[in-house]
Scaffold this motif. Structure first.
Motif, PDB file in Angstrom:
ATOM      1  N   ASP A   1      -0.214   5.241   7.827  1.00 54.05           N
ATOM      2  CA  ASP A   1      -0.411   3.947   7.169  1.00 54.05           C
ATOM      3  C   ASP A   1      -1.592   4.007   6.201  1.00 54.05           C
ATOM      4  O   ASP A   1      -1.601   3.327   5.179  1.00 54.05           O
ATOM      5  CB  ASP A   1      -0.615   2.843   8.206  1.00 54.05           C
ATOM      6  N   GLY A   2      -2.580   4.849   6.515  1.00 53.27           N
ATOM      7  CA  GLY A   2      -3.707   4.992   5.591  1.00 53.27           C
ATOM      8  C   GLY A   2      -3.265   5.669   4.307  1.00 53.27           C
ATOM      9  O   GLY A   2      -3.517   5.180   3.200  1.00 53.27           O
TER      10      GLY A   2
ATOM     11  N   ASN B   1       4.002   6.741  10.045  1.00 51.02           N
ATOM     12  CA  ASN B   1       3.253   6.814  11.304  1.00 51.02           C
ATOM     13  C   ASN B   1       2.119   5.797  11.250  1.00 51.02           C
ATOM     14  O   ASN B   1       1.058   6.048  10.702  1.00 51.02           O
ATOM     15  CB  ASN B   1       2.716   8.247  11.479  1.00 51.02           C
TER      16      ASN B   1
ATOM     17  N   ASN C   1      -0.637   3.620  12.803  1.00 49.10           N
ATOM     18  CA  ASN C   1      -1.551   3.391  13.926  1.00 49.10           C
ATOM     19  C   ASN C   1      -2.613   2.362  13.552  1.00 49.10           C
ATOM     20  O   ASN C   1      -3.620   2.221  14.239  1.00 49.10           O
ATOM     21  CB  ASN C   1      -2.203   4.717  14.381  1.00 49.10           C
TER      22      ASN C   1
ATOM     23  N   MET D   1      -4.759   2.475  11.495  1.00 52.01           N
ATOM     24  CA  MET D   1      -6.060   3.072  11.205  1.00 52.01           C
ATOM     25  C   MET D   1      -5.934   4.038  10.043  1.00 52.01           C
ATOM     26  O   MET D   1      -4.972   4.794   9.966  1.00 52.01           O
ATOM     27  CB  MET D   1      -6.567   3.891  12.407  1.00 52.01           C
ATOM     28  N   SER D   2      -6.925   3.993   9.191  1.00 51.37           N
ATOM     29  CA  SER D   2      -7.154   5.114   8.292  1.00 51.37           C
ATOM     30  C   SER D   2      -8.229   5.910   9.043  1.00 51.37           C
ATOM     31  O   SER D   2      -8.068   6.141  10.236  1.00 51.37           O
ATOM     32  CB  SER D   2      -7.621   4.566   6.938  1.00 51.37           C
TER      33      SER D   2
HETATM   34 MG    MG Z   1      -3.223   5.793  10.282  1.00 53.22          MG
END
Ligand code: MG
Ligand code: HTL
Length: 643
Positions: free
Chosen positions: A145-146, A172, A174, A176-177
């Motif tokens: 996602d980052g 994918n 999560n 989070m970057s």
């Molecule tokens: Mg991520």
């Protein structure tokens, strides 16, 4: 490790029964933790992708199909399953495995990578080639996602949705970057996650998923409303709007589910995005609890996993300086492209949240947001690693330099960076920035000089890059901005006068020059802290008074300090010999920077060797030179890392 011990190639994964795969995942997870405890590395991201890794290798043949991992930092499991288990604890170490997927390292690594957001464009190219050659391998991109926040990824999606090649994109997600992910898409993705489908699936409710595949076969005809929304939520789905089929979100730690969806998607024509939800650090408590710290960790004790502190670094010195500047002047802003922690900005982001902007992994956007702020009279600082500023090169010229805007570039990780290796080396910035009109470039020798440069940049305006290396620096006494030292931009500093040969160095190489010079009064050392403009007045004096000059830089010799000095000497009509030490025109892999400096000939021994060639130095110096030659073969300088 009952199962893992029998996995020598990914074909061995395919021999397992589906029921055994969760156990394999657990063993793989333990192996990744063990490897990181020894070598350090990108632990949390790799742990989050373990089940996906197992599922992909169960279904696909990575020697033939193309698994294109974005960034490549989540692939420790992939490396273990593809014949590199015996070397996994050497990851990121000199001579060991690379920290990212690297096609020259393994046929199973489809792409050499390290910078984010390239997987989708590269996968499109591979799929186009496959179709043109009537081949039938699969192309699967895995993007976090980052990484999806990068313009390159989004622009590639736009093209993929237009061309519609057969490919699978695994998102994918999560949330989070390196730190919390940012941006509007992140909010959209999290609204998808709270939709009933995912929640039910996560609870393991079989009914939620059973029967939803069937309707896909007759997509759009008599599919149940809910199933349609799950598989392709036509309404309001941006991926759908861009011409992709969208499936998800599903639980990315549930191997049967992953296999189920991947297998079916594989049979479909056109591009499909499978949105999986994972947890960064999954399965290792400390990493799950603090995925930011454990994103990239040093080696640690398995029995007592504590992330090693990094001490006071150049990045901290910058963060402290930025806070002082922003407190003194409310026009000061700091922009980061997804590197809040790495750039030392955690505290700044808390004390000045209104003037802190994380734009995501979008360096081009970071630079041009800076331009926009400057156009309205603000004083932006774009905090960016040397290697990542490469992504904003056009923006530096086109959006900032042409109109001479007041943008300060705080260029971190200049020089060789260690474990991150070839993709992340900060060794090109002087070359590419020096060519840009209006742009000035400096490199401080310590935290106090950094303040002087920041202050001068702030006072003088215009685009100015201040660069510093990765690693530790002595903390300077806390001083409010108005008491910071003044410094004349473009002035060099004679650190040690010499009668015959002078070494021009900056940043870390200044210490090397001083060490090499020792107390020999024939050898001078100058802090050549500005590479643009050079201190031409001092240079012309040196050209008169010295019989030779040496430049020493932790940067490619193509276009850096040595080149700048050579050009200026030519323009001055000076004819004295100039020796340029630095990185030759090759790519440099991961390794220990101080060892690499020496092996590449610009550590203290290398400088002494050149001084000896210039007739300075006795027996001791000559033998030091030979020692440096002996050190050379232990570092492999790979000229063709990027195929
Ligand atoms: Mg991520
Ligand atoms: N900018 C660019 C162009 N490339 C990279 N690699 C970075 C910055 C630094 N960086 C990473 S890993 C990472 C960043 C910002 C976060 C990626 O987040 P994603 O994956 O969601 O894609 P996750 O970690 O599994 O959550 C590295 O340099 C390794």
């Amino acid at each position: 490790m009952a199962l893992l011990d029998d996995i020598h190639t990914p074909h061995d994964v395919k021999r397992l029964s589906r029921d055994q795969l969760p156990q394999l995942a657990e063993e793989l997870r333990a192996e990744v933790v063990r490897a990181c405890s020894m070598a350090g590395g990108h632990l949390a991201s790799s742990l989050g992708a373990i089940e996906l890794t197992v599922a992909l290798h169960y279904l696909y043949d990575s020697s033939r199909d193309r698994l294109v991992w974005d960034v490549g930092h989540q692939t420790y499991g992939h490396k273990i399953l593809t014949g590199r288990r015996d070397r996994i604890a050497t990851i990121r170490k000199e001579g060991g495995l690379a920290g990212f997927t690297t096609s020259s390292e393994s046929d199973h690594d489809a792409l050499t990578v390290g910078h984010a957001s390239t997987s989708l464009a590269a996968s499109l190219g591979m799929a186009l080639s496959r179709d043109a050659r009537a081949s039938d391998y699969d192309v699967v991109a895995v993007i976090g996602d980052g990484a999806l926040t990068g313009g390159m990824a989004l622009a590639a999606l736009n093209q993929i949705g237009h061309v519609k090649p057969r490919m699978t994109i695994v998102l994918n997600d999560n949330e989070m970057s390196i730190s919390e992910n940012v941006g509007a898409l992140k909010h959209y993705l999290s609204t998808l996650q709270v939709q009933g489908w995912f929640q039910q699936a996560e609870k393991g409710s079989k009914e939620a998923l059973s029967g939803v595949w069937e309707p896909l076969a007759e997509f759009g005809s008599r599919a149940k409303k809910a199933a349609r929304r799950f598989f392709d939520p036509a309404s309001n789905n941006p991926f759908h709007a861009m011409g992709l089929r969208y499936v998800g979100p599903i639980d990315g730690h549930n191997i049967p589910q992953l296999l189920y969806y991947l297998e079916h998607i594989r049979r479909l024509d056109g591009p499909t995005m499978l949105h999986i939800v994972t947890r960064k650090g999954k399965g290792y408590q400390v990493a799950e609890n603090d995925p930011i710290t454990w994103h990239g960790a040093s080696s640690f004790d398995l029995d007592n996993p504590v992330a090693e502190g990094k001490g006071y670094t150049w990045s901290n010195a910058f963060g402290d300086a930025a806070s002082a500047m922003a407190s003194a002047d409310d026009r000061v802003w700091v922009i980061t492209p997804a590197m809040r922690e790495g750039s030392g900005l955690v505290e700044y982001s808390q004390t000045h949240p209104q003037r802190f902007i994380d734009v995501g992994i979008a360096e081009d956007v970071a630079v041009t947001v800076g331009a926009g702020l400057a156009l309205r009279g603000e004083k932006p600082i774009v905090a960016i690693y040397s290697t990542f500023l490469q992504r904003g090169f056009d923006q530096v010229i086109h959006d900032v330099a042409l109109e001479n805007l007041d943008v300060i570039f705080a260029v971190d990780r200049a020089g060789l960076v260690g474990g991150d290796g070839a993709t992340h080396q900060g060794i090109y910035d002087m070359a590419y920035l020096r060519a840009i009109p209006n742009l000035a470039i400096g490199m401080p020798r310590d935290a106090q000089e950094m303040r002087g440069m920041l202050k001068a940049a702030w006072e003088l305006g215009g685009p100015r890059a201040i660069r510093w290396p990765r690693g530790a620096v002595a903390q300077a006494e806390a001083l409010p901005f108005d008491r910071w030292p003044s410094l004349t931009w473009g002035s060099w500093d004679v650190v040690k006068p010499g009668s015959e040969v002078t070494v021009l160095a900056s940043g870390p190489t200044l210490a090397y020059a001083l060490e090499a010079a020792g107390d020999d009064e024939r050898v001078g050392v100058v802090n050549a802290r500005f590479v643009k403009p050079l201190d031409v007045a001092m240079l012309s004096e040196l050209a008169e008074s010295q019989r030779a000059l040496l430049t020493v830089e932790d940067h490619t010799v193509v276009g850096g300090l040595g080149s700048a000095v050579a050009e200026a000497l030519t323009d001055l009509g000076a004819t004295l010999p100039l020796r340029r030490l630095g990185i030759p025109d090759v790519t440099v892999p991961h390794g220990n920077p101080s060892h690499q400096h020496e092996a590449l000939g610009y550590g203290p021994k290398g400088i002494r060797k050149v001084l000896a060639e210039l007739g300075i130095g006795g027996e001791e110096t000559a033998s030091a030179g030979r020692a440096s030659e002996r050190a050379e073969p232990t570092v492999t300088v790979v000229a063709d890392v990027v195929k």
